[in-house]
Design a protein around this motif. Structure first.
Motif, PDB file in Angstrom:
ATOM      1  N   LYS A  15      76.569  -0.805   5.809  1.00 54.01           N
ATOM      2  CA  LYS A  15      75.461  -0.980   4.447  1.00 54.01           C
ATOM      3  C   LYS A  15      76.395  -2.110   3.479  1.00 54.01           C
ATOM      4  N   GLU A  16      77.093  -1.760   3.245  1.00 51.05           N
ATOM      5  CA  GLU A  16      77.793  -2.571   2.210  1.00 51.05           C
ATOM      6  C   GLU A  16      78.316  -3.639   2.678  1.00 51.05           C
ATOM      7  N   VAL A  17      78.813  -4.821   3.627  1.00 49.64           N
ATOM      8  CA  VAL A  17      78.333  -5.820   4.031  1.00 49.64           C
ATOM      9  C   VAL A  17      76.876  -6.463   3.353  1.00 49.64           C
ATOM     10  N   GLU A  18      75.628  -5.625   4.153  1.00 50.57           N
ATOM     11  CA  GLU A  18      74.900  -6.238   4.000  1.00 50.57           C
ATOM     12  C   GLU A  18      74.658  -6.350   2.483  1.00 50.57           C
ATOM     13  N   LEU A  19      74.863  -5.422   1.566  1.00 47.19           N
ATOM     14  CA  LEU A  19      74.366  -5.128   0.186  1.00 47.19           C
ATOM     15  C   LEU A  19      75.071  -6.582  -0.071  1.00 47.19           C
ATOM     16  N   ARG A  20      76.561  -6.464  -0.069  1.00 49.35           N
ATOM     17  CA  ARG A  20      77.014  -8.071  -0.320  1.00 49.35           C
ATOM     18  C   ARG A  20      76.589  -9.326  -0.274  1.00 49.35           C
ATOM     19  N   GLU A  21      76.158  -9.161   1.363  1.00 45.25           N
ATOM     20  CA  GLU A  21      75.051 -10.423   1.589  1.00 45.25           C
ATOM     21  C   GLU A  21      73.907 -10.789   0.628  1.00 45.25           C
ATOM     22  N   LEU A  22      73.188  -9.367   0.488  1.00 52.02           N
ATOM     23  CA  LEU A  22      71.587  -9.502  -0.381  1.00 52.02           C
ATOM     24  C   LEU A  22      71.900  -9.975  -1.819  1.00 52.02           C
ATOM     25  N   ASP A  23      73.530  -9.712  -2.482  1.00 56.26           N
ATOM     26  CA  ASP A  23      73.697 -10.057  -3.247  1.00 56.26           C
ATOM     27  C   ASP A  23      73.627 -10.772  -4.323  1.00 56.26           C
ATOM     28  N   ALA A  24      74.563 -12.357  -2.911  1.00 56.59           N
ATOM     29  CA  ALA A  24      74.442 -13.097  -2.945  1.00 56.59           C
ATOM     30  C   ALA A  24      73.287 -13.912  -2.790  1.00 56.59           C
ATOM     31  N   LYS A  25      72.165 -13.849  -2.033  1.00 57.41           N
ATOM     32  CA  LYS A  25      70.893 -13.915  -2.435  1.00 57.41           C
ATOM     33  C   LYS A  25      70.492 -14.085  -3.308  1.00 57.41           C
ATOM     34  N   LEU A  56      56.542  -7.073   2.526  1.00 57.43           N
ATOM     35  CA  LEU A  56      56.586  -6.651   4.010  1.00 57.43           C
ATOM     36  C   LEU A  56      55.701  -5.389   4.068  1.00 57.43           C
ATOM     37  N   SER A  57      54.605  -5.614   5.380  1.00 60.64           N
ATOM     38  CA  SER A  57      53.352  -4.461   5.617  1.00 60.64           C
ATOM     39  C   SER A  57      54.671  -3.382   5.633  1.00 60.64           C
ATOM     40  N   LYS A  58      53.610  -1.840   5.432  1.00 60.55           N
ATOM     41  CA  LYS A  58      54.179  -0.439   5.658  1.00 60.55           C
ATOM     42  C   LYS A  58      54.952  -0.604   7.072  1.00 60.55           C
ATOM     43  N   GLU A  59      54.225  -0.861   7.807  1.00 64.85           N
ATOM     44  CA  GLU A  59      54.918  -0.792   9.330  1.00 64.85           C
ATOM     45  C   GLU A  59      56.350  -1.795   9.615  1.00 64.85           C
ATOM     46  N   GLU A  60      56.375  -2.831   8.749  1.00 65.15           N
ATOM     47  CA  GLU A  60      58.031  -3.204   8.554  1.00 65.15           C
ATOM     48  C   GLU A  60      59.093  -2.695   7.527  1.00 65.15           C
ATOM     49  N   GLU A  61      58.430  -2.350   6.813  1.00 64.54           N
ATOM     50  CA  GLU A  61      59.070  -1.679   5.549  1.00 64.54           C
ATOM     51  C   GLU A  61      59.657   0.127   6.449  1.00 64.54           C
ATOM     52  N   GLU A  62      59.129   0.358   7.055  1.00 59.88           N
ATOM     53  CA  GLU A  62      59.433   1.709   8.310  1.00 59.88           C
ATOM     54  C   GLU A  62      60.169   1.716   9.143  1.00 59.88           C
ATOM     55  N   LYS A  63      60.184   0.361   8.961  1.00 62.05           N
ATOM     56  CA  LYS A  63      60.890   0.107  10.551  1.00 62.05           C
ATOM     57  C   LYS A  63      62.187  -1.071   9.733  1.00 62.05           C
ATOM     58  N   GLU A  64      61.785  -0.905   8.785  1.00 56.74           N
ATOM     59  CA  GLU A  64      63.688  -2.147   7.775  1.00 56.74           C
ATOM     60  C   GLU A  64      64.660  -0.413   7.344  1.00 56.74           C
ATOM     61  N   LYS A  65      63.319   0.560   7.298  1.00 54.33           N
ATOM     62  CA  LYS A  65      64.128   2.235   6.880  1.00 54.33           C
ATOM     63  C   LYS A  65      65.349   2.459   8.096  1.00 54.33           C
ATOM     64  N   ALA A  66      64.138   2.538   8.997  1.00 54.20           N
ATOM     65  CA  ALA A  66      65.127   3.061  10.619  1.00 54.20           C
ATOM     66  C   ALA A  66      65.972   2.526  10.492  1.00 54.20           C
ATOM     67  N   ARG A  67      66.170   0.887  10.387  1.00 43.53           N
ATOM     68  CA  ARG A  67      67.393  -0.072  10.827  1.00 43.53           C
ATOM     69  C   ARG A  67      68.569   0.195  10.054  1.00 43.53           C
ATOM     70  N   VAL A  68      67.854   0.443   8.795  1.00 44.19           N
ATOM     71  CA  VAL A  68      68.904   1.161   7.839  1.00 44.19           C
ATOM     72  C   VAL A  68      69.374   2.213   7.872  1.00 44.19           C
ATOM     73  N   ALA A  69      69.167   3.377   7.958  1.00 45.74           N
ATOM     74  CA  ALA A  69      69.510   4.561   7.995  1.00 45.74           C
ATOM     75  C   ALA A  69      70.384   4.507   9.359  1.00 45.74           C
ATOM     76  N   SER A  70      70.317   2.920  10.452  1.00 46.64           N
ATOM     77  CA  SER A  70      70.907   3.336  12.263  1.00 46.64           C
ATOM     78  C   SER A  70      72.525   2.729  11.495  1.00 46.64           C
ATOM     79  N   LEU A  71      72.826   2.391  10.061  1.00 43.69           N
ATOM     80  CA  LEU A  71      74.142   1.812   9.873  1.00 43.69           C
ATOM     81  C   LEU A  71      74.927   2.598   9.398  1.00 43.69           C
ATOM     82  N   SER A  72      76.318   1.861   9.442  1.00 39.10           N
ATOM     83  CA  SER A  72      76.884   2.201   9.340  1.00 39.10           C
ATOM     84  C   SER A  72      77.806   2.239   7.605  1.00 39.10           C
ATOM     85  N   ASP A  73      78.024   3.061   7.305  1.00 38.35           N
ATOM     86  CA  ASP A  73      78.717   3.090   5.668  1.00 38.35           C
ATOM     87  C   ASP A  73      78.840   1.481   4.678  1.00 38.35           C
ATOM     88  N   TYR A  74      79.498   0.558   6.288  1.00 37.70           N
ATOM     89  CA  TYR A  74      80.132  -0.683   5.836  1.00 37.70           C
ATOM     90  C   TYR A  74      79.572  -1.575   6.300  1.00 37.70           C
TER      91      TYR A  74
END
Length: 201
Positions: free
Chosen positions: A73-83, A53-71
């Protein structure tokens, strides 16, 4: 003239390198197409960390993750762990480590983390207790063994070691010697044990 030809050659080589990277790296299509993860920025075997990721893409991703609920985030983390687990498996196949005990040991350490370490040291302590019990039951004299070693080395260690500490030292030594027997047990039991405990607790 020579300078312009050199520049053209360098640009052509860069384009070829980018094309080659896109060809051999289907796992990172975004990095390959954007040039962020170009071959010049990559060192394999874990020698250098890099970001796709570029710096700009990284900042966008941080903002996206910050807008997620705890649930979410948990679902997304499980998907990432599987990958990640799948990628580690593919890497193990590629390097051949997946088919060796040492490679499986490393794979399990990555896959299960703290759960793996807890299970390994549980097995280690169990074999240590069994070894200590066997030494006591068989009445093995650690000091007598040290005296034999002193006869070969010319040292006088036996007279300076407490018998209890000598027994503990012998236990640790024997427990380390049986590592080739303990390691396969850990490798083949980690997945069912850790998975069962994780589901239960």
């Amino acid at each position: 003239f020579f300078c312009s030809r050199s520049i053209e050659t360098m640009l052509a080589a860069t384009r070829l390198g980018s094309q080659a990277f896109r060809h051999v790296s289907p796992l990172f299509p975004k990095a390959a197409s954007s040039g962020v993860g170009s071959p010049a920025n990559i060192m394999f075997n874990g020698r250098r960390q890099y970001s796709v990721l570029s710096k700009e893409e990284e900042e966008k991703e941080k903002a996206r993750v910050a807008s997620l609920s705890d649930y979410e985030k948990e679902v997304e983390l499980r998907e990432l762990d599987a990958k990640i687990s799948k990628l580690n498996t593919l890497r193990g196949i590629n390097t051949g480590e997946l088919y060796t005990l040492r490679g499986k040991f490393k794979f399990l350490a990555k896959e299960y983390g703290m759960g793996f370490m807890v299970w390994y040291w549980t097995v280690w302590c169990s074999t240590a207790v069994l070894t200590y019990g066997a030494i006591e039951v068989l009445d093995v004299d650690a000091i007598a063994l040290l005296s034999r070693v002193d006869n070969f080395t010319g040292f006088d260690i036996a007279n300076k070691v407490d018998p209890t500490l000598g027994t503990i030292g012998l236990t640790v030594a024997v427990n380390e010697l049986i590592e080739p027997l303990r390691l396969p047990i850990v490798v083949f039991t980690t997945k069912p044990v850790v998975d069962t405990l994780t589901r239960r607790y």
